[in-house]
Enzyme design. Sequence first.
Site, PDB file in Angstrom:
ATOM      1  N   GLY A   1       0.861  -1.178   0.000  1.00  0.00           N
ATOM      2  CA  GLY A   1       0.000   0.000   0.000  1.00  0.00           C
ATOM      3  C   GLY A   1       0.901   1.233   0.000  1.00  0.00           C
TER       4      GLY A   1
ATOM      5  N   ASP B   1      -1.369   4.763  -6.415  1.00  0.00           N
ATOM      6  CA  ASP B   1       0.049   4.629  -6.047  1.00  0.00           C
ATOM      7  C   ASP B   1       0.885   5.758  -6.610  1.00  0.00           C
ATOM      8  OD1 ASP B   1      -1.131   1.810  -5.867  1.00  0.00           O
ATOM      9  OD2 ASP B   1       0.771   1.705  -4.779  1.00  0.00           O
TER      10      ASP B   1
HETATM   11  O1  MRU Z   1       0.557  -3.930  -4.517  1.00  0.00           O
HETATM   12  P1  MRU Z   1      -0.039  -3.209  -3.361  1.00  0.00           P
HETATM   13  O2  MRU Z   1      -0.847  -4.065  -2.464  1.00  0.00           O
HETATM   14  O3  MRU Z   1       1.003  -2.405  -2.611  1.00  0.00           O
HETATM   15  O4  MRU Z   1      -1.021  -2.188  -4.047  1.00  0.00           O
HETATM   16  C1  MRU Z   1      -1.778  -1.317  -3.273  1.00  0.00           C
HETATM   17  C2  MRU Z   1      -2.713  -0.497  -4.074  1.00  0.00           C
HETATM   18  O5  MRU Z   1      -2.784  -0.602  -5.283  1.00  0.00           O
HETATM   19  C3  MRU Z   1      -3.523   0.517  -3.354  1.00  0.00           C
HETATM   20  O6  MRU Z   1      -4.746   0.690  -3.968  1.00  0.00           O
HETATM   21  C4  MRU Z   1      -2.735   1.823  -3.385  1.00  0.00           C
HETATM   22  O7  MRU Z   1      -1.507   1.670  -2.746  1.00  0.00           O
HETATM   23  C5  MRU Z   1      -3.444   2.984  -2.840  1.00  0.00           C
HETATM   24  S1  MRU Z   1      -3.662   2.755  -1.149  1.00  0.00           S
HETATM   25  C6  MRU Z   1      -3.703   3.746  -0.103  1.00  0.00           C
END
Ligand code: MRU
Length: 359
Positions: free
Chosen positions: A54, A243
């Site tokens: 995240g 992200d």
């Molecule tokens: O691969 P991850 O689990 O790190 O991806 C997370 C996401 O895509 C979330 O939607 C993103 O980080 C936004 S969260 C606050």
Amino acid sequence: MKIAGEHVQSIWYDLNCDSVKIIDQTLLPHEFAIVELNTLSEVCDAICGMKVRGAPLIGVTAAYGVYLSLREDPDSLQQACSKLLETRPTAINLKWALERMKEDLSQARSIDIADKALEQCQLIEKEDILICESIGEAGAPILQELWESRKNSQRYLNILTHCNAGALAAVDWGTAMSVIYKASDHGIPVHVWVDETRPRNQGANLTSYELNEEGISNTVITDNAGGILMQRGEVDMCIVGTDRTLSNGDVCNKIGTYLKALSAKDNNVPFYVALPSSTIDWSIKDHKQIPIEERNSEELSHVEGVDENNEIKKVRIYPKKSKSLNLAFDVTPAKLVTGLITEKGVCEASEKGLKGLFK
Ligand code: MRU
């Protein structure tokens, strides 16, 4: 966030043992385990192996990685930042947190650089909580307004979300989910359609888990079910995290987000993206320049879960000979985004909108 009725953060510094504690998210929802991080390489492994994930949480964890490195070697600022920067490529919060650490520690002396780094980490951690809570407050009125227009014809306000943009993706509250939590706190009866989010299933494993713990109604759906639910009028709004947000309002989020946004556009369903300002990348103009993480093909070829004895098992689901491509993120163009919900308020997904709030 609440877990088993207790308030927990996704990451914190434990003064008693001078170590950083995280929830091992690879074990959720089957096991709740807290892990200690004591070295830079443990932090790098936790980020690469997605014990923490995240965008906002990756940033905060990386900052703590800098502290743990400086605690061992006060001259390791640059090397530690370079090593941490290589852990995951797409979430810009990682770079943001490392740049901030470098800037704040640039004048520090070797004798107290580790103490100063720790202070800075704790500040970043606290700010993340406040920022995420503000995102929730900024977005809740949108849900309130939608609910006012629907409450005479339905029992719940139905919101679709993708991946996990909840408290587990930040220190607490989350981004997209913060809006949902705040709306629920304000008395809006929310029901969440949770995209399972193949291949790592952050929706089914983490979002649904968080919502269950918070007592919010939710239903896990396959990643491909959103379209028909929107056609049937069973989605009032979509809300996701990001992200990396470009200054033109394009948003890069978990793979599959783009298809949800297209479907939302076709069905006149509002599509909002929630973000802290640390997710904005002011430096690049073209989404093709965003490094899209490509992950291990085993995440696709195998599925993991618990058997009837509650033991975690991993099984292969397609032929060994088959090729696979595991892209972890995609880009949703600004034209498909109804609005950006930030800690400073809601704006149009455009340079004008973002600059109006942040520059
Ligand atoms: O691969 P991850 O689990 O790190 O991806 C997370 C996401 O895509 C979330 O939607 C993103 O980080 C936004 S969260 C606050």
